[in-house]
Write an enzyme that holds these catalytic residues in place. Structure first.
Site, PDB file in Angstrom:
ATOM      1  N   ARG A  49       0.758  -1.274  -0.341  1.00  0.00           N
ATOM      2  CA  ARG A  49       0.043   0.005  -0.437  1.00  0.00           C
ATOM      3  C   ARG A  49       0.848   1.189  -0.043  1.00  0.00           C
ATOM      4  NH1 ARG A  49      -5.329   0.499   3.077  1.00  0.00           N
ATOM      5  NH2 ARG A  49      -3.749   0.207   5.473  1.00  0.00           N
ATOM      6  N   ASP A  50       1.962   1.075   0.480  1.00  0.00           N
ATOM      7  CA  ASP A  50       3.104   2.521  -0.177  1.00  0.00           C
ATOM      8  C   ASP A  50       4.675   1.796  -0.694  1.00  0.00           C
ATOM      9  OD1 ASP A  50       3.245   5.410   0.280  1.00  0.00           O
ATOM     10  OD2 ASP A  50       4.498   4.691   2.004  1.00  0.00           O
TER      11      ASP A  50
END
Length: 240
Positions: A49-50
């Protein structure tokens, strides 16, 4: 890590000279293998997610290590996707379905990988990119070059003497495949690794990415709330 993070090399006009094409290609392959492990080979499926260049650390031999799992989600069984009302991550690397609707999956990580890949090739950031009023992101610039059959113009000038042009074009096409608007159109990480081993002519033709981040959004800004759709733009150009 002794060599710190990938962004400290590719966005620095002096240090970028240390990353010739063979090193960059191995970094790309290494990141892809790491993401495949998280998505498929790990006992529990991990969605990062990042994923971004500052979260790719380099060891003493310039091997990439994916770091910072503070925003990661772990899934058991056959789960591959989820939805959240709290959007966290970094603008410029977020997939459109995640930034606008809170929907994330392994394919949203694939989108982030595609952005990282295009940044490695070009030495330019996706956000903060500005070429004209019509193009305000690296993704838009890469797509325009694809439609004009000029993908080599995406190349970081420091690569001119060491670059394998066929490999470069192949990686650029993979990057564009990864940032396609529809998650179902994006390849899996296993497909990405497969494509890194084949000829570019054998790969699918990408469709236009429609998620271009405007110049005023900072690449380091993170959000804990759902962004306004008005902050994003789409550019519709005829593909080849």
């Amino acid at each position: 890590m002794p060599n710190k993070s990938l962004d400290s090399f590719i966005f620095d006009r002096t240090r970028t000279l240390l990353l010739d094409w063979p090193i960059r290609f191995e970094i790309i392959v290494g990141i892809a293998r790491g993401m495949l492990y998280l998505h498929q080979d790990s006992r529990l499926r991990v969605i990062h997610r990042d994923l971004k260049t500052s979260n790719i650390l380099l060891d003493e031999e310039m091997n990439p290590k994916i770091s910072d799992f503070g925003l990661a989600k772990i899934f058991g069984g056959k789960e591959t996707e989820a939805c959240t009302g709290r959007i966290v991550g970094t603008y410029g690397y977020m997939a459109p379905e995640y930034a606008l609707d809170g929907f994330f999956s392994t394919k949203s990580d694939v989108f982030s990988f595609g952005v990282v890949l295009l940044e490695i090739l070009s030495g330019k950031k996706n956000t903060g990119f500005y070429q004209s009023k019509q193009i305000s992101s690296l993704l838009g610039h890469a797509w325009k070059l694809w439609t004009e059959n000029k993908l080599l113009d995406l190349m970081d000038p420091s690569l001119c003497e060491t670059c394998n042009e066929n490999e470069f074009i192949k990686c650029a096409v993979i990057g564009l495949l990864c940032v396609q608007d529809e998650p179902s159109d994006r390849p899996t990480m296993s497909n990405v690794l497969f494509m890194l081993d084949i000829e570019a002519a054998s790969m699918p033709i990408p469709t236009q990415p429609t998620f271009f981040v405007k110049k005023h959004l900072s690449s380091s800004a993170s959000s804990s709330s759902k962004p306004d759709i008005g902050q994003f733009e789409s550019s519709y150009q005829e593909g080849r």
